[in-house]
Design an enzyme around this catalytic site. Structure first.
Site, PDB file in Angstrom:
ATOM      1  CG  ASN A   7      -1.869   1.118   1.291  1.00 16.38           C
ATOM      2  OD1 ASN A   7      -1.836   2.009   0.440  1.00 16.38           O
ATOM      3  ND2 ASN A   7      -2.743   1.111   2.278  1.00 16.38           N
ATOM      4  NE  ARG A  88      -6.180   1.068  -0.211  1.00 21.19           N
ATOM      5  CZ  ARG A  88      -6.322   2.078   0.622  1.00 21.19           C
ATOM      6  NH1 ARG A  88      -5.298   2.544   1.287  1.00 21.19           N
ATOM      7  NH2 ARG A  88      -7.502   2.623   0.789  1.00 21.19           N
ATOM      8  CG  HIS A 177     -12.618   2.249   3.055  1.00 19.64           C
ATOM      9  ND1 HIS A 177     -13.409   3.206   3.653  1.00 19.64           N
ATOM     10  CD2 HIS A 177     -11.344   2.641   3.244  1.00 19.64           C
ATOM     11  CE1 HIS A 177     -12.644   4.150   4.179  1.00 19.64           C
ATOM     12  NE2 HIS A 177     -11.390   3.828   3.949  1.00 19.64           N
ATOM     13  NE  ARG A 238     -10.544  11.662   4.268  1.00 17.55           N
ATOM     14  CZ  ARG A 238     -10.365  10.413   3.882  1.00 17.55           C
ATOM     15  NH1 ARG A 238     -11.218   9.839   3.057  1.00 17.55           N
ATOM     16  NH2 ARG A 238      -9.336   9.714   4.299  1.00 17.55           N
ATOM     17  CD  GLU A 381      -8.197  -2.278   3.788  1.00 19.81           C
ATOM     18  OE1 GLU A 381      -7.698  -2.007   4.894  1.00 19.81           O
ATOM     19  OE2 GLU A 381      -8.565  -1.419   2.983  1.00 19.81           O
TER      20      GLU A 381
END
Ligand code: AMP
Length: 394
Positions: A7, A88, A177, A238, A381
């Protein structure tokens, strides 16, 4: 056979090395502060962790250091043992609905959708380039955060904006995601003792970034993030959803550019914006405990948005079998899980207060008579990325 799952962010590179197909983790780690004057690394083999600082002008130096360490620590005898690297990639646009082997055409397509994820895709491409140069014999595979959501219907992914925006600029909901939502929803089906296509589940991936996904019979049918990862729930920094007119209103009031205001919505909103204390949930829990109203409010805005969106998904799927919490907060915050599930009392969902104290381990946290199963499921993941990569090799 060994496979690395990678990642790459703009200033970091996380990795996990798997022995496949069993999936034993041989080592994992992270390189941080890439491009800054002094970078750092953390490298864990079994329970032994090494940390240090080193110069990391680009991602290539991080990859070189990582591979040199794998050899010097005898994790691998030769780099040729590493037959696959799974990357990823945040945005695959409408082009990618599954993982793909990286070819020159795939690279071009990832570049083409980069303006939809200008912070993420270029960093992902840097990771791909560095590993392709360092391990030319290994198969490079891209696993997209958006791919799992490509099963959404038009009614779920379209915005009610001029249709030409979609035709010309691909303005639509993509969702993110996806790898985590896929993993957790499949695990939930296993815990329910059913196949994924026999159950409806809601996955709450609540970390610094946060999104919900409605998974109907194994497929994503709704999700909370949108064209970009700014949409949906309030997050660490955010804002999540808001009246879009606020952007112009603040730009006019403060004589600032739209880009500048959007930057505030990405980096100075959510937990940090409302509390004025921190983007980290742990700090807010401590401050709220000490009576800080804005810390409590920041967390309450997120809980409410999570529960409201879950209620929508329960209606949309005409019922759910399980609600699953995952990622940093979802796995580690009993407060978050309790407050969200209590807001769903009308649907008959309840939580087991004692089981809910669990952190970071798989756990059925449903109350004894809960109409909906409630699970804590640690996400993985990296494992999905390694498995997808393995399929291209085997
Ligand atoms: P992630 O982006 O998935 O790494 O999640 C980061 C978020 O998880 C941060 O807001 C952390 O405060 C939160 N988190 C991590 N560990 C804990 C914990 N033990 N208790 C409460 N929140 C936690």
């Amino acid at each position: 056979m060994k496979i690395i799952s990678v990642n790459a962010g703009s200033s970091s590179l996380k990795f996990r090395l798997f022995d496949m197909p069993q999936g034993n983790v041989l080592c994992e780690g992270v390189y941080e502060r890439i491009t800054q004057p002094i970078g750092s690394f953390k490298f864990t083999i079994q329970d032994q962790t090494a940390k240090g600082e080193l110069a990391l002008p680009t991602h290539a130096e991080a990859v070189d250091d990582l591979l040199a360490r794998l050899l010097s620590e005898r994790v691998v005898a030769s780099l040729s043992e590493i037959q696959g690297v799974g990357h990823r990639v945040v945005h695959g646009g409408e082009t990618f609905s599954t993982s793909v082997e990286i070819t020159a055409d795939v690279l071009k397509a990832i570049q083409r959708v980069s303006d939809l994820a200008p912070l993420h895709n270029p960093a992902n491409l840097m990771g791909i380039e560095s590993f392709t140069n360092a391990l030319p014999q290994a198969k490079q595979v891209a696993v997209f955060d958006t791919a799992f959501h490509q099963t959404m219907n038009e009614e779920a992914f379209m915005y009610a904006t001029p249709y030409e925006w979609y035709e010309q600029f691909k303005v639509r909901k993509y969702g993110f995601h996806g790898t985590s939502h896929l993993f957790v929803s499949q695990r939930a089906a296993e815990l329910l003792g059913k196949r994924p296509d026999e159950v409806n589940v809601i996955v709450a991936h609540i970390g610094n970034g946060a999104s919900l996904c409605a998974v109907e019979k194994g497929k994503s049918v709704e999700t909370s993030m949108g064209l970009t990862p700014l949409a949906g729930l309030p997050m660490g920094t955010r804002s999540g959803d808001l009246d879009p007119a606020i952007i112009q209103y603040i730009a006019n009031k403060e004589q600032r550019s739209l880009d500048d205001v959007i930057n505030d919505l990405n980096k100075k909103s959510g937990f940090i914006g409302v509390s004025g204390i921190s983007s980290d949930n742990r700090d807010l829990e401590v401050a709220a405990e000490a009576g800080n109203h804005r810390a409590t409010l920041a967390m309450t805005l997120q809980n409410k948005a999570i529960a409201d969106t879950m209620a929508q998904y329960i209606a949309y799927m005409k019922g759910v079998d399980a609600i699953c919490f995952t990622a940093g907060l979802g796995e580690n915050s009993p407060r978050l899980r309790k407050e969200v599930i209590e807001r769903l009392a009308y649907f008959g969902a309840t939580i087991n207060q004692e089981a809910n104290l669990a952190r970071g381990v798989e756990m059925d946290i449903s109350g004894p008579n809960s109409s909906i199963k409630v699970y804590l499921i640690p996400t993985n993941e990296e494992w999905v990325i390694a498995k997808d990569t393995y399929q291209f090799i085997s």
